[in-house]
Design an enzyme around this catalytic site. Structure first.
Site, mmCIF file in Angstrom:
data_model
loop_
_atom_site.group_PDB
_atom_site.id
_atom_site.type_symbol
_atom_site.label_atom_id
_atom_site.label_comp_id
_atom_site.label_asym_id
_atom_site.label_seq_id
_atom_site.Cartn_x
_atom_site.Cartn_y
_atom_site.Cartn_z
ATOM 1 N N GLU A 135 11.909 -36.017 -22.579
ATOM 2 C CA GLU A 135 12.592 -35.647 -21.213
ATOM 3 C C GLU A 135 12.393 -34.165 -21.381
ATOM 4 O OE1 GLU A 135 16.649 -36.984 -20.932
ATOM 5 O OE2 GLU A 135 16.593 -36.819 -18.735
ATOM 6 N N ALA A 146 21.326 -31.274 -18.008
ATOM 7 C CA ALA A 146 21.316 -30.579 -19.338
ATOM 8 C C ALA A 146 20.198 -30.288 -20.020
ATOM 9 C CB ALA A 146 22.294 -31.521 -19.979
ATOM 10 N N ASN A 243 20.515 -38.935 -10.444
ATOM 11 C CA ASN A 243 20.829 -37.851 -11.299
ATOM 12 C C ASN A 243 19.512 -37.043 -11.611
ATOM 13 O OD1 ASN A 243 22.529 -40.447 -12.412
ATOM 14 N ND2 ASN A 243 23.465 -38.627 -11.831
ATOM 15 N N GLY A 244 19.650 -35.640 -11.420
ATOM 16 C CA GLY A 244 18.680 -34.636 -11.643
ATOM 17 C C GLY A 244 17.653 -34.586 -10.445
ATOM 18 N N ARG A 251 17.464 -35.535 7.337
ATOM 19 C CA ARG A 251 16.780 -34.307 7.806
ATOM 20 C C ARG A 251 15.886 -33.666 6.632
ATOM 21 N NH1 ARG A 251 20.613 -33.880 11.672
ATOM 22 N NH2 ARG A 251 21.979 -32.537 10.576
ATOM 23 N N HIS A 278 27.788 -41.807 -13.994
ATOM 24 C CA HIS A 278 26.797 -41.016 -13.298
ATOM 25 C C HIS A 278 26.422 -41.374 -11.986
ATOM 26 C CE1 HIS A 278 25.885 -39.799 -17.502
ATOM 27 N NE2 HIS A 278 25.123 -38.847 -17.255
ATOM 28 N N ASP A 301 21.301 -43.329 -21.127
ATOM 29 C CA ASP A 301 21.149 -41.894 -21.492
ATOM 30 C C ASP A 301 22.179 -41.063 -22.507
ATOM 31 O OD1 ASP A 301 20.252 -39.221 -21.025
ATOM 32 O OD2 ASP A 301 20.938 -38.806 -19.178
ATOM 33 N N ALA A 340 26.143 -34.149 -19.161
ATOM 34 C CA ALA A 340 25.147 -33.792 -20.046
ATOM 35 C C ALA A 340 25.018 -35.128 -21.072
ATOM 36 C CB ALA A 340 25.726 -32.882 -21.185
ATOM 37 N N GLY A 341 24.477 -36.100 -20.291
ATOM 38 C CA GLY A 341 24.327 -37.547 -20.941
ATOM 39 C C GLY A 341 25.426 -38.700 -20.938
HETATM 40 ZN ZN LIG Z 1 18.658 -38.156 -20.796
#
Ligand SMILES: [Zn+2]
Length: 418
Positions: A135, A146, A243-244, A251, A278, A301, A340-341
């Site tokens: 990752e 994270a 997520n992320g 728009r 999450h 995760d 953070a996971g």
């Molecule tokens: Zn991860």
């Protein structure tokens, strides 16, 4: 050769539940699966008659396959100093039903990545883990989550090639942001991954919809042109959808809707951290209804705190604080920052998706077992209760808390209390 034995309960197969079902294990293989009443005719009458006939509504499901997991039991794969430390995390998940685990690293220095990847490749050679997921480090700072910004770098095919050599064929996926120069296309990181039998997993990205679409198109084409025998899976993945990455806005649509559309059309397989923290359970439900079980995969995760109490932990060298079972990066003043996971086991994610996201039990289990197996290219070996496959199975109570776990036909040590 050992004696065959049977376990009985409600058997969850890829397409149905056998209410009074039985699974017969011989050595490390599943010898037979069926209704208990049919065992005699199949030649397994004695084994099934010898097994307890439960009345508590217990389920028998395949051993789960987690393709995105950083740790558990107080240890994590990016931080483990020794293989024994890494195995603490493997066992934490194994005891809770994850019999195949892809170990995830995070954005770290190239030296740390080489060192940790080497250690994990040895564990993969030993059959303890199913592979490695990188990752980062080629991710977007704007959606780093994270990931340690200090070690984020532009897509570097040479480093990727080196990591492929270090991992000796055990790399499964790498999370990378498609907007980086040389992320995908000719001479890119994604090309190195695919040509070495691994898969790009787009995520931790700041990309717009057009970039996601272009990456999806190129990746589908590239995988389509790659010979089956050198390819892990015909489908690439999206790292923890939602997520992320930028959320959808009509728009300024960003990558989310593109990824869902591509998955619905048979391109991407969408990772979902269905832990209730999450992603909202209704978002999991909608994605499930839009793309179906064959285009999504449930993941944890998970980080070191999985199976542990609230407190202080580390992820890839960064301080993490866990409060009410939720892991956050610890800010300089001690306040919680980015998620953070996760702290769940995959069985928890499957249960949560079944009970709260409207997934049928059959499909939730499928997304926690068969879908991971397909990403690994091992769907003929693991991922479902079908005769001939490896005898990886979980006996769980009526609410899907683990009672017994078998891996390769062997019952592994006592299952901790739920
Ligand atoms: Zn991860």
């Amino acid at each position: 050769m050992s004696e065959a034995f049977a376990v009985r309960g409600q058997v969850v197969t890829p397409n149905s539940i056998l209410i009074d079902g039985a699974v017969v294990v011989k050595d490390d293989r599943l010898a037979w699966i069926g209704e208990s009443s049919a065992a005699q005719g199949a030649g397994f009458g004695a084994e099934v008659a010898a097994a307890d006939s439960p009345t508590d509504g217990r389920y028998i499901i395949p051993g789960l396959v987690d393709v995105h997991c950083h740790g558990g039991g107080g240890q994590s794969f990016p931080d483990a100093a020794t293989a024994d430390d890494a195995m603490v995390a493997v066992w934490e998940h194994r005891l809770h039903g994850t019999t195949s685990i892809v170990t995830s690293l995070v954005t770290q220095s190239p030296e740390a990545l080489r060192r940790q990847a080497q250690m994990l490749a040895d564990l993969a050679d030993a059959g303890e883990i199913a592979g490695i997921h990188f990752e980062g480090p080629f991710v977007a700072e704007a959606h780093k989550g994270a990931q340690d910004p200090h070690y984020i770098q532009a897509p570097n095919p040479a480093l990727m090639r080196e990591l492929m050599i270090v991992t000796r064929g055990h790399t499964v996926t790498m999370t990378l942001a498609p907007e980086g120069k040389r992320a995908f296309g000719s001479g890119s990181v994604a090309e190195v991954l695919i040509e070495n039998g691994a898969l790009p997993s787009y995520g931790h990205t700041d990309c717009d919809s057009a970039t996601m679409r272009a990456a999806a198109r190129w990746t589908r084409e590239k995988l389509g042109l790659t010979p089956e025998e050198t390819r892990l899976s015909p489908r690439y993945t999206i790292t923890h959808l939602f997520n992320g990455m930028e959320p959808f806005h009509h728009r300024k649509p960003g990558p989310v809707l593109e990824a869902i559309a591509d998955a619905a059309g048979g391109g991407a397989v969408l990772e979902l951290i269905g832990d209730g923290t999450h992603v909202h359970p209704d978002a999991v439900r909608s994605v499930y209804e839009l793309v179906g079980r064959d285009s999504m995969v449930l993941v944890t995760d998970a980080m070191a705190a999985a199976g542990m109490d609230d407190g202080d932990y580390v992820l890839g060298g960064q301080a993490v604080i866990v409060m009410d079972g939720k892991a956050y990066l610890r800010g300089e003043d001690g306040t919680p920052g980015s998620l953070a996971g996760g702290t769940a086991h995959l069985l928890d994610v499957v249960r949560n998706s079944w009970k709260n996201s409207g997934m049928s039990l059959v499909d939730a289990v499928y997304c926690g077992s068969m879908q991971g197996a397909k990403i690994l290219g091992k769907e003929a070996e693991i991922g479902s209760l079908e005769a001939g496959k490896r005898a990886d199975l979980v006996v769980a109570d009526e609410n899907l808390y683990p009672l017994q776990v078998f891996r390769r036909g062997i019952q592994i040590a006592s299952v901790p209390e739920a």
